[in-house]
Motif scaffolding. Sequence first.
Motif, PDB file in Angstrom:
ATOM      1  N   ILE A  77       0.878  -1.172   0.000  1.00  0.00           N
ATOM      2  CA  ILE A  77       0.000   0.000   0.000  1.00  0.00           C
ATOM      3  C   ILE A  77       0.913   1.219   0.000  1.00  0.00           C
ATOM      4  N   ASP A  78       0.888   1.966  -1.096  1.00  0.00           N
ATOM      5  CA  ASP A  78       1.689   3.184  -1.217  1.00  0.00           C
ATOM      6  C   ASP A  78       0.812   4.399  -0.964  1.00  0.00           C
ATOM      7  N   ILE A 100      -2.803   0.382  -4.055  1.00  0.00           N
ATOM      8  CA  ILE A 100      -2.466  -0.977  -3.596  1.00  0.00           C
ATOM      9  C   ILE A 100      -1.865  -1.699  -4.790  1.00  0.00           C
ATOM     10  N   GLU A 101      -0.671  -2.269  -4.613  1.00  0.00           N
ATOM     11  CA  GLU A 101       0.053  -2.884  -5.722  1.00  0.00           C
ATOM     12  C   GLU A 101       0.429  -4.330  -5.405  1.00  0.00           C
ATOM     13  N   ILE A 102       0.454  -5.143  -6.460  1.00  0.00           N
ATOM     14  CA  ILE A 102       0.900  -6.533  -6.336  1.00  0.00           C
ATOM     15  C   ILE A 102       1.334  -7.018  -7.707  1.00  0.00           C
ATOM     16  N   GLU A 103       2.337  -7.885  -7.732  1.00  0.00           N
ATOM     17  CA  GLU A 103       2.689  -8.530  -8.995  1.00  0.00           C
ATOM     18  C   GLU A 103       1.602  -9.549  -9.328  1.00  0.00           C
ATOM     19  N   PRO A 104       1.145  -9.613 -10.573  1.00  0.00           N
ATOM     20  CA  PRO A 104       0.038 -10.505 -10.941  1.00  0.00           C
ATOM     21  C   PRO A 104       0.248 -11.967 -10.568  1.00  0.00           C
ATOM     22  N   LYS A 105       1.519 -12.423 -10.538  1.00  0.00           N
ATOM     23  CA  LYS A 105       1.765 -13.843 -10.232  1.00  0.00           C
ATOM     24  C   LYS A 105       1.367 -14.208  -8.803  1.00  0.00           C
ATOM     25  N   ASP A 153      -8.239 -12.423  -1.893  1.00  0.00           N
ATOM     26  CA  ASP A 153      -9.096 -12.102  -0.749  1.00  0.00           C
ATOM     27  C   ASP A 153      -8.446 -11.045   0.143  1.00  0.00           C
ATOM     28  N   LEU A 154      -7.144 -11.189   0.378  1.00  0.00           N
ATOM     29  CA  LEU A 154      -6.432 -10.190   1.183  1.00  0.00           C
ATOM     30  C   LEU A 154      -6.415  -8.842   0.461  1.00  0.00           C
ATOM     31  N   PHE A 155      -6.207  -8.871  -0.841  1.00  0.00           N
ATOM     32  CA  PHE A 155      -6.235  -7.635  -1.644  1.00  0.00           C
ATOM     33  C   PHE A 155      -7.577  -6.932  -1.456  1.00  0.00           C
ATOM     34  N   ASN A 156      -8.659  -7.693  -1.504  1.00  0.00           N
ATOM     35  CA  ASN A 156     -10.007  -7.127  -1.316  1.00  0.00           C
ATOM     36  C   ASN A 156     -10.184  -6.544   0.085  1.00  0.00           C
ATOM     37  N   GLN A 157      -9.654  -7.248   1.095  1.00  0.00           N
ATOM     38  CA  GLN A 157      -9.769  -6.755   2.470  1.00  0.00           C
ATOM     39  C   GLN A 157      -9.040  -5.421   2.641  1.00  0.00           C
ATOM     40  N   LEU A 158      -7.841  -5.314   2.051  1.00  0.00           N
ATOM     41  CA  LEU A 158      -7.085  -4.060   2.132  1.00  0.00           C
ATOM     42  C   LEU A 158      -7.794  -2.941   1.376  1.00  0.00           C
TER      43      LEU A 158
END
Length: 364
Positions: free
Chosen positions: A150-151, A167-172, A179-184
């Motif tokens: 989270i930047d 909120i950033e993540i590498e697609p892999k 689910d965690l991405f959604n919670q954040l």
Amino acid sequence: MSYTEFVRDVIARSKQPLPDNATYEFEARFLNFDRKSFEDLKTKLKSISNNPAKKEWKPFVETETHDFIISGRRYTTVSGTDNLKVMDKIGILFRKDKNVKFALSQERDAGISEDVIFVDDEIKFLSDARQIELRRKKTRTTFEIQKIKIDMTEVVQNGIVKYEVEIEIEPKYLKKREDLFNQLASIVEKNMPSYDDIIQFFNSSMTSGKKSNTDTLIYGVVSRARDLKLQDITSGGITKNYNVSVKADGEQRFLVTHKTGIWLLYPKNIIMRLGDLPDDIQEDSIIAGELVTKDKIKDKSIFIDSEYIFIPFDSTMIRGENIMRNNYEDRRKKMDSVLKESMYIKVDGKNKLYIMQKKYFKIT
């Protein structure tokens, strides 16, 4: 469509291999944060990150960098050195859902620049000088949990402060951690300010009641300033009913007075609440102008004690009266009755805006 499906679909449709030294990045960018909601969210995330029971959270990191666009390429400072790193954004696809933009991009680290350095807060060219098209100072706090970042970034561009949350993540990693991405994302969204009332008022006013959506601002109808060209003042050019003025080096904004406060807006998603509506200013006015920082004022004999300078040039609504169809001279006259030359707009006892009027010359 889930985030994972969106990413998989976009990558499949690109039909291009990932270039060398490039990475995919999936992000959710949350729009329209103001200073208070930004600081409230940062405080909340710091509390979570510092909680000893939340061991999966890494310690948050604070950084300060400068970004530049030079001749179409992005350069960013490297901490502790004079070097600039070259970053290429190869492609970007996105979808927008309310006030959140989801994007999948490819970024390539092109290495350290050999012809540009950053010394004493200034760009220095080691070979031929080139045009610096954009400069941004970014003060960032980064929170990380299970490969998700989270930047939270305070961005200063042309003297104007903006607040970005991503909120950033590498697609892999996305499929396992969706689910965690959604919670954040839910935590961030709950701390976003609601702008429904001001967006609806602006859109309805700018379209004479035809549109009242609350998702994004509509540009509507307003005079657009442009440069004066040689052909304008020759035969067949502009001959009447135009006004000429010296160009101000600022960013266009709409100053809006409303029951919810005093605002600076610009479509589609620049929304800045200055504070509660001052007692000496009536609600329901929309005035177009330029937002300028003090360093842009060439006359150094003028003392200005405020955060920003606002140079008005048109109005569409004054004290609840829609004046879009009035002639320009009348619109300016009514505008001047609200924003007088050299006045300060005070919010919470602090000078927020200094009003500076321009001289206009009518071509008849």
